[in-house]
Motif scaffolding. Structure first.
Motif, PDB file in Angstrom:
ATOM      1  N   PRO A  50       0.422 -17.741 -35.715  1.00 46.21           N
ATOM      2  CA  PRO A  50       0.167 -18.598 -34.550  1.00 46.21           C
ATOM      3  C   PRO A  50       1.328 -19.563 -34.303  1.00 46.21           C
ATOM      4  CG  PRO A  50      -1.643 -18.711 -36.160  1.00 46.21           C
ATOM      5  CD  PRO A  50      -0.514 -17.989 -36.820  1.00 46.21           C
ATOM      6  N   GLU A  51       1.533 -19.885 -33.041  1.00 44.23           N
ATOM      7  CA  GLU A  51       2.670 -20.734 -32.649  1.00 44.23           C
ATOM      8  C   GLU A  51       2.627 -22.097 -33.350  1.00 44.23           C
ATOM      9  OE1 GLU A  51       6.193 -20.324 -30.624  1.00 44.23           O
ATOM     10  OE2 GLU A  51       4.642 -18.846 -31.010  1.00 44.23           O
ATOM     11  N   HIS A  52       1.424 -22.689 -33.456  1.00 44.21           N
ATOM     12  CA  HIS A  52       1.356 -24.035 -34.047  1.00 44.21           C
ATOM     13  C   HIS A  52       1.727 -24.004 -35.540  1.00 44.21           C
ATOM     14  CE1 HIS A  52      -2.680 -22.967 -35.604  1.00 44.21           C
ATOM     15  NE2 HIS A  52      -2.490 -23.954 -36.462  1.00 44.21           N
ATOM     16  N   VAL A  53       1.440 -22.875 -36.205  1.00 42.08           N
ATOM     17  CA  VAL A  53       1.816 -22.751 -37.623  1.00 42.08           C
ATOM     18  C   VAL A  53       3.346 -22.654 -37.732  1.00 42.08           C
ATOM     19  CG1 VAL A  53       1.670 -21.301 -39.695  1.00 42.08           C
ATOM     20  CG2 VAL A  53      -0.378 -21.715 -38.321  1.00 42.08           C
ATOM     21  N   LYS A  54       3.959 -21.865 -36.826  1.00 43.31           N
ATOM     22  CA  LYS A  54       5.418 -21.722 -36.853  1.00 43.31           C
ATOM     23  C   LYS A  54       6.092 -23.094 -36.673  1.00 43.31           C
ATOM     24  CE  LYS A  54       6.050 -18.093 -33.850  1.00 43.31           C
ATOM     25  NZ  LYS A  54       6.584 -16.973 -33.165  1.00 43.31           N
ATOM     26  N   MET A  55       5.514 -23.884 -35.752  1.00 43.76           N
ATOM     27  CA  MET A  55       6.079 -25.229 -35.505  1.00 43.76           C
ATOM     28  C   MET A  55       5.938 -26.111 -36.747  1.00 43.76           C
ATOM     29  SD  MET A  55       7.242 -25.160 -32.499  1.00 43.76           S
ATOM     30  CE  MET A  55       7.149 -24.133 -31.046  1.00 43.76           C
ATOM     31  N   LEU A  84      23.574  -8.327 -32.527  1.00 43.34           N
ATOM     32  CA  LEU A  84      22.951  -9.644 -32.362  1.00 43.34           C
ATOM     33  C   LEU A  84      21.441  -9.489 -32.267  1.00 43.34           C
ATOM     34  CD1 LEU A  84      25.348 -11.192 -29.692  1.00 43.34           C
ATOM     35  CD2 LEU A  84      25.442 -11.397 -32.174  1.00 43.34           C
ATOM     36  N   ARG A  85      20.710 -10.580 -32.553  1.00 40.82           N
ATOM     37  CA  ARG A  85      19.275 -10.570 -32.328  1.00 40.82           C
ATOM     38  C   ARG A  85      18.883 -11.787 -31.506  1.00 40.82           C
ATOM     39  NH1 ARG A  85      16.560  -9.458 -36.904  1.00 40.82           N
ATOM     40  NH2 ARG A  85      17.933  -9.785 -38.663  1.00 40.82           N
ATOM     41  N   GLU A  86      17.645 -11.761 -30.990  1.00 41.18           N
ATOM     42  CA  GLU A  86      17.155 -12.922 -30.256  1.00 41.18           C
ATOM     43  C   GLU A  86      16.424 -13.843 -31.219  1.00 41.18           C
ATOM     44  OE1 GLU A  86      14.890 -10.889 -27.292  1.00 41.18           O
ATOM     45  OE2 GLU A  86      16.767  -9.943 -26.620  1.00 41.18           O
ATOM     46  N   TYR A  87      16.444 -15.146 -30.889  1.00 39.48           N
ATOM     47  CA  TYR A  87      15.769 -16.146 -31.717  1.00 39.48           C
ATOM     48  C   TYR A  87      14.918 -17.047 -30.831  1.00 39.48           C
ATOM     49  CZ  TYR A  87      19.269 -14.975 -35.270  1.00 39.48           C
ATOM     50  OH  TYR A  87      20.066 -14.322 -36.177  1.00 39.48           O
ATOM     51  N   GLU A  88      13.846 -17.567 -31.421  1.00 30.71           N
ATOM     52  CA  GLU A  88      13.061 -18.604 -30.763  1.00 30.71           C
ATOM     53  C   GLU A  88      13.451 -19.920 -31.428  1.00 30.71           C
ATOM     54  OE1 GLU A  88       8.897 -17.971 -31.484  1.00 30.71           O
ATOM     55  OE2 GLU A  88       8.326 -19.845 -30.490  1.00 30.71           O
ATOM     56  N   LEU A  89      13.791 -20.912 -30.620  1.00 27.58           N
ATOM     57  CA  LEU A  89      14.132 -22.216 -31.194  1.00 27.58           C
ATOM     58  C   LEU A  89      12.821 -22.961 -31.475  1.00 27.58           C
ATOM     59  CD1 LEU A  89      17.048 -24.453 -30.084  1.00 27.58           C
ATOM     60  CD2 LEU A  89      14.901 -25.457 -30.795  1.00 27.58           C
ATOM     61  N   LEU A  90      12.525 -23.168 -32.761  1.00 28.07           N
ATOM     62  CA  LEU A  90      11.246 -23.800 -33.124  1.00 28.07           C
ATOM     63  C   LEU A  90      11.341 -25.312 -33.199  1.00 28.07           C
ATOM     64  CD1 LEU A  90       9.931 -21.440 -35.965  1.00 28.07           C
ATOM     65  CD2 LEU A  90       9.248 -21.494 -33.567  1.00 28.07           C
ATOM     66  N   ALA A  91      12.469 -25.808 -33.680  1.00 26.92           N
ATOM     67  CA  ALA A  91      12.605 -27.259 -33.832  1.00 26.92           C
ATOM     68  C   ALA A  91      14.071 -27.633 -33.909  1.00 26.92           C
ATOM     69  CB  ALA A  91      11.905 -27.710 -35.119  1.00 26.92           C
TER      70      ALA A  91
END
Ligand code: SAM
Length: 293
Positions: A50-55, A84-91
């Motif tokens: 879940p997104e909130h856990v990743k954060m 290259l790969r894609e990334y999600e910026l979490l913090a």
């Protein structure tokens, strides 16, 4: 930095447990690229996390590792020619440019723009340690220059290291890194496709490094042509299944030798890292014998 099994992993998990989070989704290891002053952490989560856990995990990583200014989550496989790969910026900060220090070699890079893996440092040291004084070396698929710079650092008497890279961002970092490590004149950065530019060094190299497991075999023609008539070494990287790690690589090398009317001697073969479950990145070191009969 791989913190698998280390104290940092425990404290991260414990911190999240205290926060009441489900530690099921907490990665058992992650990579930190950068320095004591500024680093980026790269994490891989299961798809269902879940997104909130990743954060929460990202916040915990930053609390435990004060030098981490950005936390990224992998959001794709490596793709395309530039790997290259894609990334999600979490913090943290948007700017992910760092200076990573590897056995005294300083590497400026942005992991979102170039390929780089801190986990391959030991392999780079292994290859660089074999280079002898006076050697002329080619590093194909050179990235931001970690192999070329490690070679120039470990063997200051190397004649020249030609480092060829296709991704302009990686090439630009390599140019900066050559200056950062004060090896101008030893390492020659080349922007281009190995297929097109390697011919400039045909018959000139004592050693060719081919760190592109996805596809290095398509450049064996160029690598063999670069080796001097007196002979030389190729470090050939390939992906292989755990069921048969080396046969395909040996076959590819022997086939190329046959086409070139040369013979090869396998010097070493090893697993470098696990790429995916039961798929490994391997390296075969092969001596291309003299073409004089
Ligand atoms: C797996 S990465 C390795 C980079 C570097 N050697 C390292 O260890 O960090 C492969 C690199 O090869 C580059 N590359 C891919 N195809 C290429 C080609 N045909 N000619 C030159 N470079 C190429 C990619 O842009 C990428 O930076």
């Amino acid at each position: 930095m791989n913190v698998k099994g280390g104290g940092q992993e425990l404290s991260l998990r414990e911190r999240l447990r205290v926060l009441g989070e489900d530690v099921r989704y907490v990665p058992s290891s992650f990579e930190i690229i950068g320095s004591r002053g500024k680093a980026v952490a790269i994490l891989e989560f299961p798809e269902e996390a879940p997104e909130h856990v990743k954060m929460k995990v990202a916040e915990a990583v930053m609390k435990v590792n004060k030098n981490v200014k950005t936390v990224l989550a992998k959001s794709s496989e490596r793709k395309g020619a530039f790997r290259l790969r894609e990334y999600e910026l979490l913090a943290g900060e948007e700017n992910t440019e760092v200076i990573h220090v590897e056995h005294g070699v300083r590497l400026k890079l942005d992991p979102r723009k170039v390929y780089f893996s801190s986990r391959e440092a030991t392999e780079r040291v292994r290859v660089a340690s074999q280079v002898k004084p006076g050697e002329f070396v080619m590093v194909m698929f050179a990235g931001v220059g970690p192999y070329a710079l490690m070679i120039a650092k470990k063997q200051p008497l190397v004649e020249k290291v030609v480092a060829i890279e296709l991704n302009p961002d990686a090439y630009n970092y390599m140019v900066e890194n050559i200056l950062l490590n004060k090896v101008e004149g030893k390492v020659l950065p080349v922007l281009g496709d190995v297929k097109a530019v390697a011919r400039n060094w045909y018959s000139m190299c004592d050693r060719v490094v081919m760190p592109l497991p996805k596809g290095a075999h398509m450049f064996l023609n160029e690598a063999f042509n670069c080796i001097r008539p007196e002979g030389g070494i190729i470090h050939f990287y390939h992906w292989a299944s755990e069921y048969d790690l080396y046969s395909e690589a040996y076959l590819l090398l022997e086939r190329e030798a046959y086409l070139k009317n040369r013979s090869v001697k396998i010097v070493d073969a090893r697993i470098v890292s696990e790429y995916a479950p039961r798929i490994y990145k391997i390296c075969v070191d092969v001596f291309i014998k003299s073409s004089h009969f």
